[in-house]
Design a protein around this motif. Structure first.
Motif, PDB file in Angstrom:
ATOM      1  N   GLY A 191      35.305  54.444  44.008  1.00  0.00           N
ATOM      2  CA  GLY A 191      34.264  53.425  44.190  1.00  0.00           C
ATOM      3  C   GLY A 191      34.123  52.465  43.021  1.00  0.00           C
ATOM      4  O   GLY A 191      33.581  51.379  43.176  1.00  0.00           O
ATOM      5  N   VAL A 192      34.609  52.852  41.821  1.00  0.00           N
ATOM      6  CA  VAL A 192      34.438  51.952  40.662  1.00  0.00           C
ATOM      7  C   VAL A 192      35.730  51.387  40.110  1.00  0.00           C
ATOM      8  O   VAL A 192      35.771  50.270  39.618  1.00  0.00           O
ATOM      9  CB  VAL A 192      33.695  52.634  39.472  1.00  0.00           C
ATOM     10  CG1 VAL A 192      32.263  52.913  39.812  1.00  0.00           C
ATOM     11  CG2 VAL A 192      34.403  53.882  38.983  1.00  0.00           C
ATOM     12  N   ILE A 193      36.821  52.159  40.184  1.00  0.00           N
ATOM     13  CA  ILE A 193      37.993  51.842  39.356  1.00  0.00           C
ATOM     14  C   ILE A 193      38.721  50.575  39.793  1.00  0.00           C
ATOM     15  O   ILE A 193      39.392  49.924  39.003  1.00  0.00           O
ATOM     16  CB  ILE A 193      38.952  53.071  39.290  1.00  0.00           C
ATOM     17  CG1 ILE A 193      39.734  53.075  37.980  1.00  0.00           C
ATOM     18  CG2 ILE A 193      39.861  53.135  40.512  1.00  0.00           C
ATOM     19  CD1 ILE A 193      40.442  54.390  37.688  1.00  0.00           C
ATOM     20  N   GLY A 194      38.533  50.181  41.068  1.00  0.00           N
ATOM     21  CA  GLY A 194      39.268  49.012  41.566  1.00  0.00           C
ATOM     22  C   GLY A 194      38.487  47.719  41.550  1.00  0.00           C
ATOM     23  O   GLY A 194      38.941  46.710  42.089  1.00  0.00           O
ATOM     24  N   ALA A 195      37.304  47.728  40.916  1.00  0.00           N
ATOM     25  CA  ALA A 195      36.436  46.544  40.973  1.00  0.00           C
ATOM     26  C   ALA A 195      37.137  45.284  40.452  1.00  0.00           C
ATOM     27  O   ALA A 195      37.943  45.348  39.526  1.00  0.00           O
ATOM     28  CB  ALA A 195      35.161  46.796  40.168  1.00  0.00           C
ATOM     29  N   ASP A 196      36.789  44.165  41.064  1.00  0.00           N
ATOM     30  CA  ASP A 196      37.321  42.866  40.638  1.00  0.00           C
ATOM     31  C   ASP A 196      36.544  42.430  39.394  1.00  0.00           C
ATOM     32  O   ASP A 196      35.347  42.138  39.467  1.00  0.00           O
ATOM     33  CB  ASP A 196      37.119  41.863  41.787  1.00  0.00           C
ATOM     34  CG  ASP A 196      37.646  40.483  41.442  1.00  0.00           C
ATOM     35  OD1 ASP A 196      38.037  40.260  40.279  1.00  0.00           O
ATOM     36  OD2 ASP A 196      37.667  39.626  42.344  1.00  0.00           O
ATOM     37  N   VAL A 197      37.211  42.396  38.219  1.00  0.00           N
ATOM     38  CA  VAL A 197      36.492  42.156  36.951  1.00  0.00           C
ATOM     39  C   VAL A 197      36.608  40.716  36.453  1.00  0.00           C
ATOM     40  O   VAL A 197      36.183  40.417  35.330  1.00  0.00           O
ATOM     41  CB  VAL A 197      36.998  43.112  35.837  1.00  0.00           C
ATOM     42  CG1 VAL A 197      36.697  44.548  36.187  1.00  0.00           C
ATOM     43  CG2 VAL A 197      38.495  42.927  35.578  1.00  0.00           C
TER      44      VAL A 197
END
Length: 463
Positions: free
Chosen positions: A179-185
């Motif tokens: 749920g967090v590791i692929g976030a668009d930063v």
């Protein structure tokens, strides 16, 4: 649909079974939580340190929370399931197992399958019979659609339509990582923006903490579980570090302190949580220096329940050095701060072990209950020297679970695509690099503590 009408939107239900409760959320295609429900689970302690739960009770709680969202015959030894696979079986009647559970908890290899010799060695060769029918011979990657979806019976119990797609599951911490590791930063000034996803470490911090790092090739890290192929993000190897008690340790030290009743009364009077009150109290008592410097002579080794990573030593105990005679609220606040710092030093210890083995980590992605505590987050940034990304949705385990549902329904072509679309950056916390020297010194003390503890036990067990 008729022109002018909005297209029918897709929604996903994420279900997270924790230690004390079942939580569920309704999540849309953008990864936004629209509704949330939770239900406590029963726990029994038949004797000290023996904890039991009931899978039927957990399924009932899953039904309650899923039904609540809408309004906002287990064969004795036919199958042995890990909880996530039991729940997906209850929902679909499909006995297929998730690769995540079997690889991370059950000695299954994504490349080689089951190892007959292991089961014979431990005296459970019955499991080998019938092509491993009792423990699973159909193994699916997380997010794969199971059978023809919800059975009519499960649909009725859950308050949903029959045939709604159900995904092969993930273990809770792994769902948080997803749920967090692929976030668009993009646009947050983060060093990991131009780096591969393997430069990110997901830290899921609740009752205990899990440190999830992924790599293109298998990396063996002493004291860290893995490498597990495709156990969290498809196509990547997962390494999983952990700290046995984190949230629980903070509660334990704060609640056991003589000034705790005073703290409770003052926090209640201010309509604050005890941790929000402690954080503001620390700001109040700090002198000219930053809050973190209040622990210059108070040091904690946090393994009150043994060490999971990177020492993998369950005999280790907790340590506190620098105690005084006074026991007022200031002392409680500083002990709390030292404990939070100790947990962050533990994270740094795990990161250093992972990097020594070949991981290259630049940014932390935090989720879970403790990530709501700004002091906990800031200390992780300052002590590791890395930026910390917080998700827009704190309940990242539920977003991760909903991402699996989104994949099973065919709305996204891959887990990676769903991750990028459904996980959003909420806040970025940067480290105070000017405090680095202070934390480097405290880290030296941290490592000395465990070194000394081992010396003490050597003396005591010597002749």
């Amino acid at each position: 649909t008729m022109s002018g009408e909005e297209e029918p939107r897709s929604y996903y239900v994420g279900v997270d079974v924790g230690t004390g409760s079942v939580r569920a959320a309704l999540v849309d295609q953008r990864g936004v939580l629209l509704a949330f429900a939770d239900q406590p689970i029963k726990k029994w302690e038949p004797q000290f340190n023996h904890h039991e739960q009931s899978s039927e009770d957990i399924w009932a709680a899953c039904c309650v929370v899923t039904k609540n969202l809408r309004e906002t015959c287990w064969d004795k030894a036919g199958h042995f399931f890990d909880l996530p696979d039991f729940l997906s079986w209850k929902a679909t009647g499909v006995t297929a197992r998730s690769l995540c559970s079997l690889v991370c908890k059950w000695t299954y290899s994504a490349e080689k399958g089951w190892d007959d010799s292991f089961w014979k060695m431990i005296g459970l060769e019955d499991f080998v019979a019938d092509n491993y029918n009792k423990i699973g011979n159909q193994v699916l990657p997380p997010g794969t659609s199971l059978g023809s979806g919800l059975t009519p019976e499960a649909a009725k119990e859950l308050g949903l339509r029959p045939g709604v797609p159900v995904a092969a599951s993930l273990i809770d911490a792994h769902a948080g990582g997803l749920g967090v590791i692929g976030a668009d930063v993009r646009g947050h000034g983060l060093i990991c923006e131009g780096q591969p996803v393997t430069s990110r470490l997901a830290v899921i911090c609740g009752t205990s903490s899990c440190h999830m790092g992924i790599s293109k090739d298998p990396i063996f890290v002493p004291g860290v579980w893995g490498p597990y192929f495709s156990a969290m993000v498809p196509g990547f190897w997962l390494n999983e570090g952990g700290q046995s008690v984190t949230g629980k340790l903070i509660d334990h030290l704060v609640q056991g302190h003589p000034a705790f009743p005073e703290l409770q009364a003052k926090a209640t009077a201010r309509c604050q949580s005890i941790y929000a009150y402690l954080n503001s109290h620390l700001d109040l008592i700090k002198k000219a220096e930053p809050v973190g410097f209040l622990t210059v002579d108070l040091h904690v080794w946090p393994d009150f329940h043994g060490n999971r990573s990177p020492l993998a030593d369950l005999t280790l105990k907790g340590m506190v050095t620098g105690l005084k005679l006074s026991q007022d609220l200031d002392d409680l606040a500083i002990l709390y701060l030292a404990t939070v710092q100790a947990i962050a030093f533990g994270t740094r210890f795990i990161i250093e072990a992972m990097e020594a083995a070949g991981h290259s980590i630049s940014t932390l992605f935090l989720c879970g209950g403790l990530s709501k505590n700004p002091l906990f987050v800031q200390m992780h940034a300052d002590i590791t020297g890395m930026s910390v990304v917080l998700s827009k949705e704190v309940e990242s385990v539920l977003v991760g679970a909903a991402i699996l549902g989104a994949c099973a329904s065919g709305d996204f072509t891959s887990v990676q695509e769903a991750m990028a679309r459904m996980s959003k950056v909420g806040k970025v916390v940067f480290p105070r690099l000017e405090d680095k020297k202070y934390y480097d010194k405290k880290y030296q003390v941290f490592l000395k503590l465990v070194e000394h503890q081992k010396e003490y036990s050597a003396i005591m067990s010597g002749d």
